[in-house]
Design a protein around this motif. Sequence first.
Motif, PDB file in Angstrom:
ATOM      1  N   ILE A 116       0.840  -1.202   0.000  1.00 51.30           N
ATOM      2  CA  ILE A 116       0.000   0.000   0.000  1.00 51.30           C
ATOM      3  C   ILE A 116       0.868   1.242   0.000  1.00 51.30           C
ATOM      4  O   ILE A 116       0.623   2.192  -0.744  1.00 51.30           O
ATOM      5  CB  ILE A 116      -0.952  -0.013   1.213  1.00 51.30           C
ATOM      6  CG1 ILE A 116      -2.020  -1.096   1.035  1.00 51.30           C
ATOM      7  CG2 ILE A 116      -1.615   1.343   1.390  1.00 51.30           C
ATOM      8  CD1 ILE A 116      -2.943  -1.259   2.217  1.00 51.30           C
ATOM      9  N   MET A 117       1.913   1.245   0.834  1.00 49.57           N
ATOM     10  CA  MET A 117       2.810   2.399   0.888  1.00 49.57           C
ATOM     11  C   MET A 117       3.534   2.599  -0.442  1.00 49.57           C
ATOM     12  O   MET A 117       3.888   3.722  -0.804  1.00 49.57           O
ATOM     13  CB  MET A 117       3.816   2.209   2.024  1.00 49.57           C
ATOM     14  CG  MET A 117       3.197   2.320   3.412  1.00 49.57           C
ATOM     15  SD  MET A 117       4.401   1.995   4.730  1.00 49.57           S
ATOM     16  CE  MET A 117       5.577   3.345   4.456  1.00 49.57           C
ATOM     17  N   ALA A 118       3.717   1.511  -1.191  1.00 53.14           N
ATOM     18  CA  ALA A 118       4.385   1.597  -2.492  1.00 53.14           C
ATOM     19  C   ALA A 118       3.450   2.070  -3.589  1.00 53.14           C
ATOM     20  O   ALA A 118       3.872   2.293  -4.723  1.00 53.14           O
ATOM     21  CB  ALA A 118       4.968   0.231  -2.853  1.00 53.14           C
ATOM     22  N   GLY A 119       2.148   2.216  -3.270  1.00 55.00           N
ATOM     23  CA  GLY A 119       1.204   2.752  -4.251  1.00 55.00           C
ATOM     24  C   GLY A 119       0.467   1.721  -5.060  1.00 55.00           C
ATOM     25  O   GLY A 119       0.074   1.989  -6.199  1.00 55.00           O
ATOM     26  N   ASN A 120       0.232   0.532  -4.511  1.00 52.75           N
ATOM     27  CA  ASN A 120      -0.528  -0.501  -5.213  1.00 52.75           C
ATOM     28  C   ASN A 120      -2.002  -0.082  -5.277  1.00 52.75           C
ATOM     29  O   ASN A 120      -2.715  -0.092  -4.274  1.00 52.75           O
ATOM     30  CB  ASN A 120      -0.385  -1.836  -4.481  1.00 52.75           C
ATOM     31  CG  ASN A 120      -1.051  -2.972  -5.227  1.00 52.75           C
ATOM     32  OD1 ASN A 120      -2.214  -2.900  -5.588  1.00 52.75           O
ATOM     33  ND2 ASN A 120      -0.295  -4.045  -5.452  1.00 52.75           N
ATOM     34  N   VAL A 121      -2.449   0.311  -6.462  1.00 52.25           N
ATOM     35  CA  VAL A 121      -3.794   0.867  -6.614  1.00 52.25           C
ATOM     36  C   VAL A 121      -4.875  -0.151  -6.263  1.00 52.25           C
ATOM     37  O   VAL A 121      -5.894   0.185  -5.657  1.00 52.25           O
ATOM     38  CB  VAL A 121      -3.994   1.404  -8.052  1.00 52.25           C
ATOM     39  CG1 VAL A 121      -5.444   1.790  -8.290  1.00 52.25           C
ATOM     40  CG2 VAL A 121      -3.095   2.605  -8.280  1.00 52.25           C
ATOM     41  N   LYS A 122      -4.659  -1.412  -6.647  1.00 47.74           N
ATOM     42  CA  LYS A 122      -5.658  -2.438  -6.320  1.00 47.74           C
ATOM     43  C   LYS A 122      -5.878  -2.523  -4.816  1.00 47.74           C
ATOM     44  O   LYS A 122      -7.018  -2.571  -4.335  1.00 47.74           O
ATOM     45  CB  LYS A 122      -5.213  -3.801  -6.851  1.00 47.74           C
ATOM     46  CG  LYS A 122      -5.634  -4.095  -8.275  1.00 47.74           C
ATOM     47  CD  LYS A 122      -5.422  -5.565  -8.588  1.00 47.74           C
ATOM     48  CE  LYS A 122      -6.014  -5.927  -9.935  1.00 47.74           C
ATOM     49  NZ  LYS A 122      -5.906  -7.377 -10.212  1.00 47.74           N
ATOM     50  N   LEU A 123      -4.793  -2.556  -4.063  1.00 45.13           N
ATOM     51  CA  LEU A 123      -4.932  -2.664  -2.615  1.00 45.13           C
ATOM     52  C   LEU A 123      -5.500  -1.386  -2.010  1.00 45.13           C
ATOM     53  O   LEU A 123      -6.271  -1.438  -1.044  1.00 45.13           O
ATOM     54  CB  LEU A 123      -3.584  -3.001  -1.978  1.00 45.13           C
ATOM     55  CG  LEU A 123      -3.073  -4.420  -2.237  1.00 45.13           C
ATOM     56  CD1 LEU A 123      -1.704  -4.614  -1.597  1.00 45.13           C
ATOM     57  CD2 LEU A 123      -4.050  -5.457  -1.696  1.00 45.13           C
ATOM     58  N   ILE A 124      -5.137  -0.240  -2.565  1.00 46.37           N
ATOM     59  CA  ILE A 124      -5.678   1.024  -2.054  1.00 46.37           C
ATOM     60  C   ILE A 124      -7.184   1.086  -2.284  1.00 46.37           C
ATOM     61  O   ILE A 124      -7.951   1.445  -1.388  1.00 46.37           O
ATOM     62  CB  ILE A 124      -4.979   2.222  -2.722  1.00 46.37           C
ATOM     63  CG1 ILE A 124      -3.517   2.302  -2.264  1.00 46.37           C
ATOM     64  CG2 ILE A 124      -5.702   3.525  -2.387  1.00 46.37           C
ATOM     65  CD1 ILE A 124      -2.689   3.333  -3.010  1.00 46.37           C
ATOM     66  N   LEU A 125      -7.629   0.719  -3.478  1.00 44.88           N
ATOM     67  CA  LEU A 125      -9.062   0.704  -3.756  1.00 44.88           C
ATOM     68  C   LEU A 125      -9.786  -0.310  -2.877  1.00 44.88           C
ATOM     69  O   LEU A 125     -10.887  -0.064  -2.394  1.00 44.88           O
ATOM     70  CB  LEU A 125      -9.311   0.387  -5.233  1.00 44.88           C
ATOM     71  CG  LEU A 125      -8.982   1.506  -6.228  1.00 44.88           C
ATOM     72  CD1 LEU A 125      -9.102   0.994  -7.656  1.00 44.88           C
ATOM     73  CD2 LEU A 125      -9.865   2.710  -6.012  1.00 44.88           C
ATOM     74  N   GLY A 126      -9.153  -1.472  -2.671  1.00 43.70           N
ATOM     75  CA  GLY A 126      -9.746  -2.470  -1.780  1.00 43.70           C
ATOM     76  C   GLY A 126      -9.886  -1.945  -0.371  1.00 43.70           C
ATOM     77  O   GLY A 126     -10.891  -2.182   0.304  1.00 43.70           O
ATOM     78  N   LEU A 127      -8.872  -1.207   0.094  1.00 39.01           N
ATOM     79  CA  LEU A 127      -8.912  -0.630   1.437  1.00 39.01           C
ATOM     80  C   LEU A 127     -10.022   0.409   1.554  1.00 39.01           C
ATOM     81  O   LEU A 127     -10.779   0.422   2.532  1.00 39.01           O
ATOM     82  CB  LEU A 127      -7.557  -0.008   1.772  1.00 39.01           C
ATOM     83  CG  LEU A 127      -7.444   0.725   3.120  1.00 39.01           C
ATOM     84  CD1 LEU A 127      -7.709  -0.232   4.268  1.00 39.01           C
ATOM     85  CD2 LEU A 127      -6.058   1.359   3.257  1.00 39.01           C
ATOM     86  N   VAL A 128     -10.120   1.281   0.550  1.00 42.64           N
ATOM     87  CA  VAL A 128     -11.168   2.310   0.584  1.00 42.64           C
ATOM     88  C   VAL A 128     -12.539   1.654   0.577  1.00 42.64           C
ATOM     89  O   VAL A 128     -13.451   2.097   1.293  1.00 42.64           O
ATOM     90  CB  VAL A 128     -11.024   3.283  -0.607  1.00 42.64           C
ATOM     91  CG1 VAL A 128     -12.188   4.266  -0.629  1.00 42.64           C
ATOM     92  CG2 VAL A 128      -9.708   4.046  -0.519  1.00 42.64           C
ATOM     93  N   TRP A 129     -12.722   0.581  -0.211  1.00 42.31           N
ATOM     94  CA  TRP A 129     -14.015  -0.105  -0.217  1.00 42.31           C
ATOM     95  C   TRP A 129     -14.363  -0.637   1.172  1.00 42.31           C
ATOM     96  O   TRP A 129     -15.505  -0.547   1.617  1.00 42.31           O
ATOM     97  CB  TRP A 129     -14.049  -1.239  -1.228  1.00 42.31           C
ATOM     98  CG  TRP A 129     -15.240  -2.138  -1.014  1.00 42.31           C
ATOM     99  CD1 TRP A 129     -15.241  -3.424  -0.577  1.00 42.31           C
ATOM    100  CD2 TRP A 129     -16.617  -1.773  -1.191  1.00 42.31           C
ATOM    101  NE1 TRP A 129     -16.525  -3.900  -0.466  1.00 42.31           N
ATOM    102  CE2 TRP A 129     -17.396  -2.904  -0.835  1.00 42.31           C
ATOM    103  CE3 TRP A 129     -17.264  -0.609  -1.599  1.00 42.31           C
ATOM    104  CZ2 TRP A 129     -18.782  -2.903  -0.895  1.00 42.31           C
ATOM    105  CZ3 TRP A 129     -18.664  -0.606  -1.652  1.00 42.31           C
ATOM    106  CH2 TRP A 129     -19.406  -1.739  -1.306  1.00 42.31           C
ATOM    107  N   MET A 130     -13.387  -1.192   1.872  1.00 39.06           N
ATOM    108  CA  MET A 130     -13.664  -1.712   3.212  1.00 39.06           C
ATOM    109  C   MET A 130     -14.065  -0.599   4.164  1.00 39.06           C
ATOM    110  O   MET A 130     -14.891  -0.802   5.062  1.00 39.06           O
ATOM    111  CB  MET A 130     -12.456  -2.486   3.730  1.00 39.06           C
ATOM    112  CG  MET A 130     -12.259  -3.831   3.035  1.00 39.06           C
ATOM    113  SD  MET A 130     -10.963  -4.853   3.777  1.00 39.06           S
ATOM    114  CE  MET A 130      -9.504  -4.061   3.094  1.00 39.06           C
TER     115      MET A 130
END
Length: 421
Positions: A124-138
């Motif tokens: 996430i800190m490296a900017g993985n968009v998939k994981l960031i979007l997944g986090l925001v969805w949660m």
Amino acid sequence: MPPLEALPPTTLTQNTPPTPPTSLKPMMSSSSPRIQAHTFIRWMNNKLVKAEKPLVRSLVRDLQTAVPLITLVGVCHEGGLPFSFHEECDSEEKRGENWRGFLHFLVQEGVLDQEYQDNSTEDIMAGNVKLILGLVWMLIEKYHIRTSNARQAMLDWMQVVIPAANIRNFTTDWNSGRALSALVETCVPGSVPEWNVLEDSQAVDNITSAMQVAEEDLSIPALLAPDDMANPEVDDLSIMTYVSCFNTTLTQNLLFWLRAKLPNRSIDNLTVDWSNGVNLALLVEALAPGSWGEVEDITPDTAEDNVRRALSLSRDALGVVPLLTVEDIVSMEVSELQMATYLWQFRTGKVSSEYAGHTAQRCYTSGPGLTHGTVGERSTFTVNTANAGVGDLNVKITNTGDEDMQVRAILINLRGTMRTT
């Protein structure tokens, strides 16, 4: 009405991060990351602007410090945040402390599990968009929709709120604008009365009009562009995020209706006020009079029995599907949305023929037409149904020769009376 504002630019480019663990890939279930990124950014900014905080334009650049997400959760979380963080991050160390503290808090909140934190922090800190979007969805699921298994909960909810729209998903069923227009019509009666004849070829116009009504009359922001909602490739999380913005209006309307049906009860919510079954029992009796019997004998001390009988009677007398179990309601192991989905069915329930006799006894008639009249001339009387529950009114008049006479309804009064001639 000015045109809907353009979506802010969103940065999806990033350095190639390590491949996320396979078990975390399903967190991002989207066929259109661009639409989802725009929608989620708009959702975040709608919260952040209320806190007078800087807005997000890039998922990667603006979330590097975790400060916008921490601020966002602070706005949504009752009682504030129980951990400190660096609002100004001038070093990699402070940035890491922010992310680790934030993700640890989300684990404690039940938003994430420990495995997610252990395996995903660096990505996430490296900017993985998939994981960031997944986090925001949660975060949306936890603090906005406020229920677990949001897909199924929201689908059940829409199916009872706008049953005529025949909702089966949160993608293609919303492309034409008819479903959204039906939802807006439910919230603002008269705004889109002919939603069911809207043309697919006018999808963007249909959606634009519905969104404008929602924004103007309900203060619901357009979280995604009309052409994105009309896009067959739109993802379900984007549409659920926007549609769930209507939940507050819908649940408030439901509360008003419940209070009107139970004027002698103090009903403040859709959760704990229903856990002992007393209000459920009284609601069944109010809508199907005589079905419960002696309501004076109902006591909170017999909560499980109350709820069990209410679930059964509401199904048999009103056709209300028991979406919840006795244990769910008594222990309040359900969200407000799930309870609202169950209670909304009472609004559209019809008294079954088995219990219709009870409701007929609650009607009474008055007017000159009951005592005298002249052959060939109009005579009137009133049937008061205010205490008779829900259902269709059928009137039968038999003359002295035991022959049925024709009755023509000419006026329906919102107070529950029907004038006939």
